[in-house]
Design a protein around this motif. Sequence first.
Motif, short mmCIF file in Angstrom:
data_model
loop_
_atom_site.label_atom_id
_atom_site.label_comp_id
_atom_site.label_asym_id
_atom_site.label_seq_id
_atom_site.Cartn_x
_atom_site.Cartn_y
_atom_site.Cartn_z
N UNK A 175 17.38 8.14 -2.06
CA UNK A 175 16.28 7.18 -1.81
C UNK A 175 16.75 5.92 -2.41
N UNK A 176 16.72 5.03 -1.44
CA UNK A 176 17.56 3.65 -1.87
C UNK A 176 16.39 2.48 -1.68
N UNK A 177 16.70 1.32 -2.00
CA UNK A 177 15.79 0.32 -2.26
C UNK A 177 15.17 -0.17 -0.74
N UNK A 178 16.20 0.03 0.35
CA UNK A 178 15.41 -0.41 1.54
C UNK A 178 14.49 0.59 1.96
N UNK A 179 14.67 1.90 1.55
CA UNK A 179 13.53 2.85 1.80
C UNK A 179 12.20 2.85 1.19
N UNK A 180 12.60 2.47 0.13
CA UNK A 180 11.14 2.13 -1.09
C UNK A 180 10.35 0.99 -0.47
N UNK A 181 11.16 -0.28 -0.13
CA UNK A 181 10.60 -1.34 0.39
C UNK A 181 9.91 -1.20 1.92
N UNK A 182 10.80 -0.39 2.75
CA UNK A 182 10.25 0.15 4.04
C UNK A 182 8.80 0.79 3.93
N UNK A 183 8.60 1.79 2.94
CA UNK A 183 7.46 2.42 2.62
C UNK A 183 6.34 1.47 2.24
N UNK A 184 6.95 0.74 1.42
CA UNK A 184 6.09 -0.32 0.89
C UNK A 184 5.28 -1.32 2.21
N UNK A 185 6.01 -1.30 3.07
CA UNK A 185 5.42 -2.04 4.28
C UNK A 185 4.33 -1.38 4.73
N UNK A 186 4.55 -0.14 5.13
CA UNK A 186 3.33 0.81 5.36
C UNK A 186 2.02 0.85 4.16
N UNK A 187 2.45 0.95 3.04
CA UNK A 187 1.12 0.70 2.06
C UNK A 187 0.82 -0.28 1.94
N UNK A 188 1.35 -1.49 2.00
CA UNK A 188 0.73 -3.04 2.07
C UNK A 188 -0.25 -3.01 3.28
N UNK A 189 0.01 -2.64 4.27
CA UNK A 189 -0.74 -2.45 5.75
C UNK A 189 -2.04 -1.88 5.41
N UNK A 190 -2.12 -0.61 4.59
CA UNK A 190 -3.20 -0.03 4.49
C UNK A 190 -3.98 -0.71 3.35
N UNK A 191 -3.25 -1.21 2.15
CA UNK A 191 -3.97 -2.01 1.17
C UNK A 191 -4.73 -3.30 1.75
N UNK A 192 -4.04 -3.81 2.46
CA UNK A 192 -4.65 -5.19 3.06
C UNK A 192 -5.86 -4.76 4.13
N UNK A 193 -5.79 -3.69 4.72
CA UNK A 193 -6.61 -3.01 5.61
C UNK A 193 -8.06 -2.76 4.85
N UNK A 194 -7.85 -2.14 3.34
CA UNK A 194 -8.87 -1.78 2.67
C UNK A 194 -9.42 -2.87 2.11
N UNK A 195 -8.62 -3.98 1.54
CA UNK A 195 -9.27 -5.27 1.11
C UNK A 195 -9.91 -5.97 2.19
N UNK A 196 -9.69 -5.99 3.13
CA UNK A 196 -10.26 -6.66 4.46
C UNK A 196 -11.61 -6.02 4.80
N UNK A 197 -11.54 -4.58 4.72
CA UNK A 197 -12.75 -4.04 4.79
C UNK A 197 -13.83 -4.22 3.90
N UNK A 198 -13.52 -4.51 2.60
CA UNK A 198 -14.35 -4.62 1.50
C UNK A 198 -14.89 -6.05 1.65
N UNK A 199 -14.04 -6.89 1.89
CA UNK A 199 -14.35 -8.26 1.92
C UNK A 199 -15.44 -8.52 3.09
N UNK A 200 -15.20 -8.11 4.13
CA UNK A 200 -16.07 -7.98 5.19
C UNK A 200 -17.42 -7.44 5.00
N UNK A 201 -17.24 -6.25 4.28
CA UNK A 201 -18.64 -5.57 4.02
C UNK A 201 -19.67 -6.35 3.19
N UNK A 202 -18.97 -7.05 2.28
CA UNK A 202 -19.69 -7.95 1.21
C UNK A 202 -19.81 -9.31 1.61
N UNK A 203 -18.93 -9.85 2.11
CA UNK A 203 -18.88 -11.39 2.52
C UNK A 203 -19.37 -11.84 3.95
#
Length: 110
Positions: free
Chosen positions: A65-93
Amino acid sequence: MSNVARTHSDTYLDVQQSEEFADLRSRFRRFVFPMTGLFLAWYFLYVLLAVFAPEFMSQKVFGNINVGLILGLGQFASTFVITMIYARWADREFDPRADALHDVVEEAHS
């Protein structure tokens, strides 16, 4: 043009020009533009590191496991996190305000 069509278009124009609609657009932009900017900055950082710092990206963290792989997987994780944040924001605001505007249009057409 029929009175029904004119009434519909007048209603939509009234909503579009209303303070509530301007507020809704403003709230949406204040959330989406910065979030998009942050994500794009994060994405381009990843791409730039891959292009200009391959030694850094290929550094082993553990096992194969290298830094590039971790950062690349972080791209996927951040996409899901942003989606969840947006969904919560949209539901509330956003959605309650959009529903209120929708109700105004529906009442005008009843």
